[in-house]
Each structure stands twice: as C-alpha cells, then as structure tokens.
Write a protein that holds these residues in place. Sequence first.
Motif, mmCIF file in Angstrom:
data_model
loop_
_atom_site.group_PDB
_atom_site.id
_atom_site.type_symbol
_atom_site.label_atom_id
_atom_site.label_comp_id
_atom_site.label_asym_id
_atom_site.label_seq_id
_atom_site.Cartn_x
_atom_site.Cartn_y
_atom_site.Cartn_z
ATOM 1 N N LEU A 85 -99.878 2.276 46.490
ATOM 2 C CA LEU A 85 -101.340 2.395 46.423
ATOM 3 C C LEU A 85 -102.028 1.287 47.219
ATOM 4 O O LEU A 85 -103.176 1.442 47.658
ATOM 5 N N HIS A 86 -101.345 0.173 47.397
ATOM 6 C CA HIS A 86 -101.870 -0.906 48.241
ATOM 7 C C HIS A 86 -101.798 -0.522 49.721
ATOM 8 O O HIS A 86 -102.628 -0.970 50.524
ATOM 9 N N MET A 104 -92.590 -7.938 48.713
ATOM 10 C CA MET A 104 -92.677 -6.653 48.019
ATOM 11 C C MET A 104 -92.353 -5.487 48.953
ATOM 12 O O MET A 104 -91.817 -4.469 48.517
ATOM 13 N N CYS A 105 -92.677 -5.627 50.231
ATOM 14 C CA CYS A 105 -92.371 -4.563 51.191
ATOM 15 C C CYS A 105 -90.912 -4.594 51.629
ATOM 16 O O CYS A 105 -90.462 -3.664 52.312
ATOM 17 N N ASP A 106 -90.194 -5.627 51.259
ATOM 18 C CA ASP A 106 -88.764 -5.702 51.553
ATOM 19 C C ASP A 106 -87.980 -5.171 50.359
ATOM 20 O O ASP A 106 -87.376 -5.915 49.594
ATOM 21 N N LEU A 129 -93.460 0.151 42.196
ATOM 22 C CA LEU A 129 -93.421 0.876 43.467
ATOM 23 C C LEU A 129 -94.730 1.633 43.689
ATOM 24 O O LEU A 129 -95.295 1.630 44.792
ATOM 25 N N ARG A 130 -95.202 2.286 42.649
ATOM 26 C CA ARG A 130 -96.463 3.034 42.752
ATOM 27 C C ARG A 130 -97.614 2.106 43.136
ATOM 28 O O ARG A 130 -98.448 2.446 43.995
ATOM 29 N N ARG A 131 -97.679 0.912 42.542
ATOM 30 C CA ARG A 131 -98.748 -0.041 42.840
ATOM 31 C C ARG A 131 -98.674 -0.520 44.297
ATOM 32 O O ARG A 131 -99.705 -0.670 44.967
ATOM 33 N N MET A 159 -100.821 -2.575 59.229
ATOM 34 C CA MET A 159 -100.364 -2.368 57.846
ATOM 35 C C MET A 159 -98.929 -2.855 57.704
ATOM 36 O O MET A 159 -98.097 -2.604 58.583
ATOM 37 N N PRO A 160 -98.608 -3.566 56.620
ATOM 38 C CA PRO A 160 -97.231 -4.012 56.405
ATOM 39 C C PRO A 160 -96.263 -2.832 56.388
ATOM 40 O O PRO A 160 -96.627 -1.726 55.984
#
Length: 444
Positions: free
Chosen positions: A57-58, A343-345, A52-54, A1-2
């Motif tokens: 949820l990913h 997005m994870c950064d 952030l919520r999206r 997972m990222p």
Amino acid sequence: MPVLKLTNSLGRHKQVFEPLNPQNVGIYVCGPTVYNYAHIGNARPAVVFDVLRRVLLHLYPKVTFVANITDVDDKIMDAARETGQPIDAITKKFTDIYNADMAALGVMPPTHQPRATDTIPEMIDLIEKLVARGHAYEAEGNVLFHVPSFEGYGKLSGRNRDEQIAGARVDVAPYKKDPADFVLWKPSTPEQPGWDSPWGRGRPGWHIECSAMSEKYLGPDFDIHGGGLDLTFPHHENEIAQSMCAHGNTGFARVWLHNGFVTVEGEKMSKSIGNVLLVNDMLKDAPGEAIRFALLSSHYRQPFDWTKRGIDDAVKTLTRFYEVIGASDSAGGVPDPGFIEAMCDDLNTPKAIAEMHAMAKAGRGADLKASGALLGFLQQDPSQWQAGLSKAGGIDAAVVEQLIAERNAARASKNWAESDRIRDLLTGMGVTIKDTPQGTEWRV
C-alpha cells in the motif's frame, strides 16, 4: 519508486515484484479452520502478510487482500460432536474470536474474508471443469483429482513421487486410480453437513476451497499467494494443480511466499508437552503490539522461536521508541529511506528494526512513528501504550499513583528510608519511576 524484491517459493529465488496490474495488487492468504482458538503459529502468517500488505500500500494505490475462513471440515464436525454445539455456532464463535485476536495484534481486516460454506457453487463449478478436462474422476460418490494428469505437480515443494505420497499421508482406497490422487468432493451422511451436487449430496475437500475462493475474488490469475511453510505440501501444491488444470494449465498465483515454522522456547508446539500458546491467552499478559513486534523480530522466512525473553525485549524496545516519540513533535514524519530499503528487500524486518533503533538514537520521533506504521506499530499515543502495559501487567494505575504520592510526601519530610522502601516496592511491581522538575513520572 523503491523496487520491491520477494523470495518466490516457486523456484526458490529472490525476484523483483512486478504486479499484473500496478493499480490493484491481488493477494490471497490461507486463513484459519475455525474450530478452536488461534495459537501463535496461526498468528505469524497473519502478521507477516499484514506487513506485506502495508508495504504494498506504500508502493501501490490499491491492494485487494483476501484471507479465507474454512468453516466446513472434519475437525469442526468433531468439535460439534464433542461439545454438543451446532456447527454454525462453533464456526461463528471462533471466527469472531480469531478476528478480535488478530485485530489486537494490529492486523487489518481483509478486503474480503470469504467463508468456504458461502463458496460451494464456485467449488462445484471448478470440479466440473476438472472432470470435463480429464483431470478428475468420480468414484463411489467421491470426486478425485488425478495427480499424474498434471505434469507440473511437485514443482512448488520440490518433492519427488515417493515423497509426494508419503508427505500427503494419502488415504489408501481401492477406488483411486493413483495413490497420490486427492479428494475434491466427498459424500456426506445424513448427520453431516452437505450440499447437492452432480455427484450426490456431499461436501468439498479442503484443497478445492482455496482454489475457488481465490478465483472468486481475484480471478484465475493473481499476484501473490501466501501462507505458512507447513501448507506448501500438499495444500498449496494441490491448489496449483487444481486451478491450473481447470483453466488449461495457465494462470493462478505468480508469486508464492511462505513464513517459517514457530517453536516455543526451543521446542515444537505440542498438546502433549502443553506448550501451545493461544493468542487469546497471551493477550491477557502482554500488549498485542509487543506480540506483533516479537513476531517481526526474525525474518519471515526463517524459523521463529517464541521466548519469554523475546516478549520482554519487545516491550522494552517499544517503550523506548514511544518515549522518543513522546519527547518530540511526531507530526509530519516520513519513513526513513534505509528503513524502506530494508522492507523492500524481501521484508527484512530485523534490518528495518535496526534502522528504527538508529532513528530513536537520533531523536527522530516523527520519522520513527512514520516508519513504524509500515510494521503496524507505534501508532498509539505514548500514554495509551503505558496504560496498556499497566493493564497487561495487572498493575493498578491508581495504586501506583497513590504510592508515588506517599513517596513524595516521605521525600518532602526527608524520610529517605521510607522513600527508598516505596521505590523498591514499585520496582518489585514492575514500575520504573523518574523524578523530573515537572514531577515524578512512571512507566511499566
């Protein structure tokens, strides 16, 4: 997972996000005080924390997202006096408008949207705990939090004692033990809204509301608290003090996230200047999806300057993306790894959008659409996007179709001057046409 990394305002450093419960991430975001229409500055945190919520949820199976409604406040009482409307009517009207406006920007409804007036018992209980632990005291019908009783006060904002007092714009009152002490409960006059309490009929101070509402739905210890940078002090600083002191200096939010300020064409929004942009008005001139895209074109922690050029660029970019999606099989796509990495950064949306441009250039419509879902756009049918542009631009599709038919007739009769005249007329309306073997296509 990222691996998701977020910049925690508490300590001001980027860190790997580790949820308390990986099966259910808890987020609380400060919502609006409902006495007027929401402006673009109110919309930015709603959109940012929806993204952030999206992303969460990913990465995780469940996210409990709480965003409150403040429906008891002096500004609301002022609006009631000025308009002659009951307070309940004002708060219901602007709550409904706010929710509709945010929905138009692609913001998902919160898991819970508590109203302050429905959480009064929890606020009274929290205040009682603070009094019992010696962190709050009653004075002339008021209950105040005693700031010197909490050693950690100021860690979130990094303000020293003098800055704390100046920044809070404290009310000078002889009954205060310390100038920085702030109100938890205050007395109400007969014509003001009020509730019975151990300290008499009154109403809560603003800061205690969020402490009570977050605890009611997320517990005393949860993952993320978000809001605009302007709330860091004194509101969020006071929330930390109240909540931690009520539970023995433990608990409350582990990660604090704050979005930057919003300006308009380089200037601070101000009623005196007349540049306060209301979302309700903006939606009459531009699609909500384009407004959302523009808000995400800058990193959430940086200041954001709203410009006419910015919204025009957003419309052009989304139109291009929808063209790529419409020209390909958009089923079965997955978010691009480079996009996910961005997005994870710390929700690096500018870099993520750059990755989307690369996908569009490569004609990867399915992956483009799947990536767009994490940002909350590109989920319409391309024809719906075009119809929305027409509506927002005040363009009558029937008129456009009629002009195109007249132009095609002119072309058939080799009346090139008339054909060019109609093309120029369409261009002046903001409509671009393209002649294809299947017929003439048009877009805004």
